[in-house]
Scaffold this motif. Structure first.
Motif, short mmCIF file in Angstrom:
data_model
loop_
_atom_site.label_atom_id
_atom_site.label_comp_id
_atom_site.label_asym_id
_atom_site.label_seq_id
_atom_site.Cartn_x
_atom_site.Cartn_y
_atom_site.Cartn_z
N VAL A 88 0.83 -1.13 -0.05
CA VAL A 88 -0.05 0.08 -0.13
C VAL A 88 0.86 1.29 0.17
CG1 VAL A 88 -1.76 1.22 1.42
CG2 VAL A 88 -1.87 -1.20 1.17
N SER A 89 1.91 1.28 0.81
CA SER A 89 2.75 2.24 0.81
C SER A 89 3.66 2.68 -0.60
CB SER A 89 3.78 2.28 1.91
OG SER A 89 3.39 2.27 3.23
N LEU A 90 3.87 1.73 -1.31
CA LEU A 90 4.51 1.72 -2.65
C LEU A 90 3.28 2.29 -3.70
CD1 LEU A 90 6.82 -1.41 -2.91
CD2 LEU A 90 7.44 1.07 -2.69
N LEU A 91 1.94 1.71 -3.27
CA LEU A 91 1.08 2.32 -4.52
C LEU A 91 0.57 3.71 -4.08
CD1 LEU A 91 -1.27 -0.85 -4.32
CD2 LEU A 91 0.31 -0.28 -6.08
N LEU A 92 0.75 4.33 -2.97
CA LEU A 92 0.45 5.45 -2.39
C LEU A 92 1.69 6.37 -2.74
CD1 LEU A 92 -1.28 5.19 0.98
CD2 LEU A 92 -2.42 5.86 -1.40
N THR A 93 2.82 5.95 -3.26
CA THR A 93 4.05 6.74 -3.66
C THR A 93 3.88 7.75 -4.78
OG1 THR A 93 5.52 5.22 -2.17
CG2 THR A 93 6.50 6.98 -3.87
N PRO A 94 3.23 7.35 -5.66
CA PRO A 94 2.98 8.08 -6.90
C PRO A 94 2.11 9.40 -6.57
CG PRO A 94 2.70 5.94 -7.66
CD PRO A 94 2.93 5.91 -6.03
N PHE A 95 1.19 9.17 -5.67
CA PHE A 95 0.37 10.41 -5.30
C PHE A 95 1.14 11.34 -4.41
CE2 PHE A 95 -2.88 6.97 -5.37
CZ PHE A 95 -3.68 7.44 -6.54
N VAL A 96 2.09 10.93 -3.66
CA VAL A 96 2.87 11.90 -3.03
C VAL A 96 3.83 12.52 -4.03
CG1 VAL A 96 4.71 12.10 -1.29
CG2 VAL A 96 2.70 10.71 -0.74
N LEU A 97 4.24 11.93 -4.83
CA LEU A 97 5.40 12.50 -5.94
C LEU A 97 4.63 13.34 -6.99
CD1 LEU A 97 7.55 9.28 -6.34
CD2 LEU A 97 8.05 11.23 -4.84
N SER A 98 3.38 13.09 -7.16
CA SER A 98 2.60 13.91 -8.05
C SER A 98 2.10 15.32 -7.68
CB SER A 98 1.32 13.18 -8.69
OG SER A 98 0.31 13.29 -7.53
N PRO A 99 1.57 16.31 -8.68
CA PRO A 99 1.10 17.46 -8.08
C PRO A 99 -0.12 17.36 -7.02
CG PRO A 99 1.47 17.29 -10.49
CD PRO A 99 1.68 15.98 -10.02
N LEU A 100 -0.60 16.42 -6.95
CA LEU A 100 -1.77 16.05 -6.08
C LEU A 100 -1.49 16.01 -4.55
CD1 LEU A 100 -3.66 13.29 -7.96
CD2 LEU A 100 -4.33 15.90 -7.92
N TYR A 101 -0.14 15.92 -4.28
CA TYR A 101 0.30 15.88 -2.81
C TYR A 101 -0.03 16.83 -2.05
CZ TYR A 101 3.56 19.79 -3.13
OH TYR A 101 4.13 20.93 -3.02
N ASP A 102 -0.44 18.03 -2.65
CA ASP A 102 -0.94 19.19 -1.76
C ASP A 102 -2.41 19.10 -1.20
OD1 ASP A 102 -0.18 21.10 0.32
OD2 ASP A 102 0.07 22.64 -1.13
N SER A 103 -3.04 18.30 -2.16
CA SER A 103 -4.64 18.33 -1.81
C SER A 103 -4.98 17.64 -0.35
CB SER A 103 -5.35 17.46 -2.95
OG SER A 103 -5.23 16.28 -2.81
N PHE A 104 -6.28 18.19 -0.06
CA PHE A 104 -6.64 17.81 1.16
C PHE A 104 -6.90 16.41 1.12
CE2 PHE A 104 -10.26 17.12 4.19
CZ PHE A 104 -9.77 17.44 5.24
#
Length: 160
Positions: free
Chosen positions: A130-146
């Protein structure tokens, strides 16, 4: 100076300050209590990790504890960098470290409590995936969304 709300003498004083290159006392960014706390906790965690490594024991309990404290060091340093300079890189580093906290904590507690059950091993593997699957969200521009921040919060504290 009409419409500025300041007396001409105050305006001239501010212009002289700007031209001199010095910052006015009120321009200094106020530091809240969390900023030095992040740095202090990173230093303490790093000292603990180094102390355990110096002892030289090569069993899995100290090794997983060092991994957990190293992840906490990175998380605290990321938060410190973000709170000092408002740098998005610091925030992303802290989010990536937060993704590693559940796996590191589970591995340490499994080893410390001598839990060798299939459920514990499955939980550890699932948190890693799950942590590996969530990594792209943190690296994308979406990282700052609520929504992403809320999901990461629920994930990290839900696993712990």
């Amino acid at each position: 100076m009409i419409g500025t709300g300041r007396a001409p003498r105050q305006q001239a004083s501010k212009v002289r300050h700007l031209l001199s290159g010095k910052r006015a006392p009120h321009d200094v960014k106020a530091m809240d209590i969390q900023t030095p706390s992040y740095l202090l906790s990173a230093i303490v965690c790093l000292a603990i990790a180094i102390g355990i490594q110096i002892r030289g024991r090569r069993s899995s309990i100290p090794a997983y504890f060092v991994v957990l404290t190293a992840v906490l060091v990175v998380w605290n340093l990321g938060n410190f960098v973000h709170s000092v300079g408002e740098a998005p890189l610091g925030y992303r580093v802290s989010l990536l470290a937060a993704l590693a906290i559940p796996w590191a904590a589970l591995r340490f507690f499994q080893t410390f409590l001598a839990e060798a059950s299939k459920l514990a091993a499955t939980a550890s593997n699932v948190t890693a995936i799950v942590s590996l699957l969530l990594t792209p969200f943190v690296l994308s521009p979406l990282y700052d969304s609520f929504g992403i921040a809320l999901f990461l919060l629920i994930y990290v504290f839900g696993v712990l």
